[in-house]
Scaffold this motif. Sequence first.
Motif, PDB file in Angstrom:
ATOM      1  N   CYS A   1      -1.766  -1.381   6.222  1.00 12.83           N
ATOM      2  CA  CYS A   1      -2.277  -2.665   5.729  1.00 12.83           C
ATOM      3  C   CYS A   1      -1.874  -3.828   6.620  1.00 12.83           C
ATOM      4  O   CYS A   1      -2.519  -4.877   6.589  1.00 12.83           O
ATOM      5  CB  CYS A   1      -1.884  -2.891   4.270  1.00 12.83           C
ATOM      6  N   ALA A  42       1.425   3.378   2.300  1.00 12.20           N
ATOM      7  CA  ALA A  42       2.185   3.508   3.553  1.00 12.20           C
ATOM      8  C   ALA A  42       3.272   2.441   3.685  1.00 12.20           C
ATOM      9  O   ALA A  42       4.197   2.605   4.486  1.00 12.20           O
ATOM     10  CB  ALA A  42       1.232   3.456   4.741  1.00 12.20           C
ATOM     11  N   CYS A  43       3.175   1.346   2.928  1.00 13.86           N
ATOM     12  CA  CYS A  43       4.271   0.361   2.910  1.00 13.86           C
ATOM     13  C   CYS A  43       5.527   1.013   2.348  1.00 13.86           C
ATOM     14  O   CYS A  43       6.626   0.817   2.866  1.00 13.86           O
ATOM     15  CB  CYS A  43       3.923  -0.821   2.017  1.00 13.86           C
ATOM     16  N   CYS A  78       0.859  -1.185   0.000  1.00 14.51           N
ATOM     17  CA  CYS A  78       0.000   0.000   0.000  1.00 14.51           C
ATOM     18  C   CYS A  78       0.901   1.243   0.000  1.00 14.51           C
ATOM     19  O   CYS A  78       2.129   1.131   0.064  1.00 14.51           O
ATOM     20  CB  CYS A  78      -0.973  -0.015   1.191  1.00 14.51           C
ATOM     21  N   CYS A 122       3.671  -2.811   8.331  1.00 15.34           N
ATOM     22  CA  CYS A 122       3.027  -1.570   7.852  1.00 15.34           C
ATOM     23  C   CYS A 122       1.869  -1.210   8.780  1.00 15.34           C
ATOM     24  O   CYS A 122       1.015  -2.048   9.082  1.00 15.34           O
ATOM     25  CB  CYS A 122       2.530  -1.749   6.412  1.00 15.34           C
TER      26      CYS A 122
END
Length: 366
Positions: free
Chosen positions: A273, A198-199, A196, A270
Amino acid sequence: MQDFAHTPLTGTSGPQVEDAERYSRQVLFHGINIEGQRHLAHGRVAVVGVGATGAASAGLLARAGVGKLTLIDRDFVEASNLQRQILFDEEDAAAALPKAEAARRHILRFNSSIGVISRIADVVPSTIEDLLSDSDLVLDCTDNFETRYLLNDYCVREGKPWIYAAAIGAYAATMNILPVVEAGQTRSWTNAPSACLACLFPSPPDGQVQTCDTAGILGSAVNFAASLQVTEAMKFLTRQAGIMRRTLLSFDLWTGERAELSAATPRVGCEVCGKRSFRYLNGEGRPHITLCGRNSVQIHEHNRSVDFAELKERLSPLGRVRSNGMLLRFERPPHTLTVFPDGRALVQGTTDIGLARSLYARFVGS
Ligand SMILES: [Zn+2]
């Protein structure tokens, strides 16, 4: 091999592919063919932000025959948009039409067989469910990271794919986010999740970020980002999620430099997710209140319905007032206040948030 099983979409009765001639060249393409065209006719896509990228992406999706488009934007058309925002014309700018509605009208002139909905609204935690819940795919055509992290939170929570796209200067970047579908969520697809947003980037960039105010922007870079985004959308809508790109791809059209960063699988740990902590959805992110390229501030903390007739009567002695039914504009140089029916306003002529708030309180109400 990953499993990309599909089950029929429920609750949709989109249009049929009636206009064989219209789509004949697209159907000839081996990746689409007649079956893919039928799937496109049942596709439901939300376009978040109908500025340069959003107008280009929405136009491509509409011409391709995607059955239902929801166009979401908080802004209105101005003359400075016409250099790159391909769904608008001089009449739209003169009438200060909201971008979502101007785009809807233009699209229906070249494809009246699809469904297009305009939503004149800001995507914030309190509106996002209402704006996005009935779309199967979300295209990010915004101009700011706060909204992108909010989209990431929502789409990961809901197991809904979204496609990031950005353009600045001559540079374009895009990435597909394919979240895991949780048990109990009904979807037309199952998949192995990708990373995602934010990963790859746990938080938005700090400090000064280049914007179209500082770096400018080429219409060609915008259209390139939109082309990449829409091609990936077409893979998803034709039920070929398995061949969607799993990288963050960036390309500088001026220098020809190209970079790809793997986004194939989620990052262990993360926050979004992995731990399913949705900070932006919970309203903990910074609200986004300035508008790219506009010397404007958005006032959106007032949720009230505005009576345009009453406001027009009250403000007319103080400056020039115009209303097109979808917004009201009050010009009192050097500032212009544009007020929407839900009480949201854009204050032009300043980037000073305190001044914008005081103008709002003085002329609209506190
Ligand atoms: Zn993640």
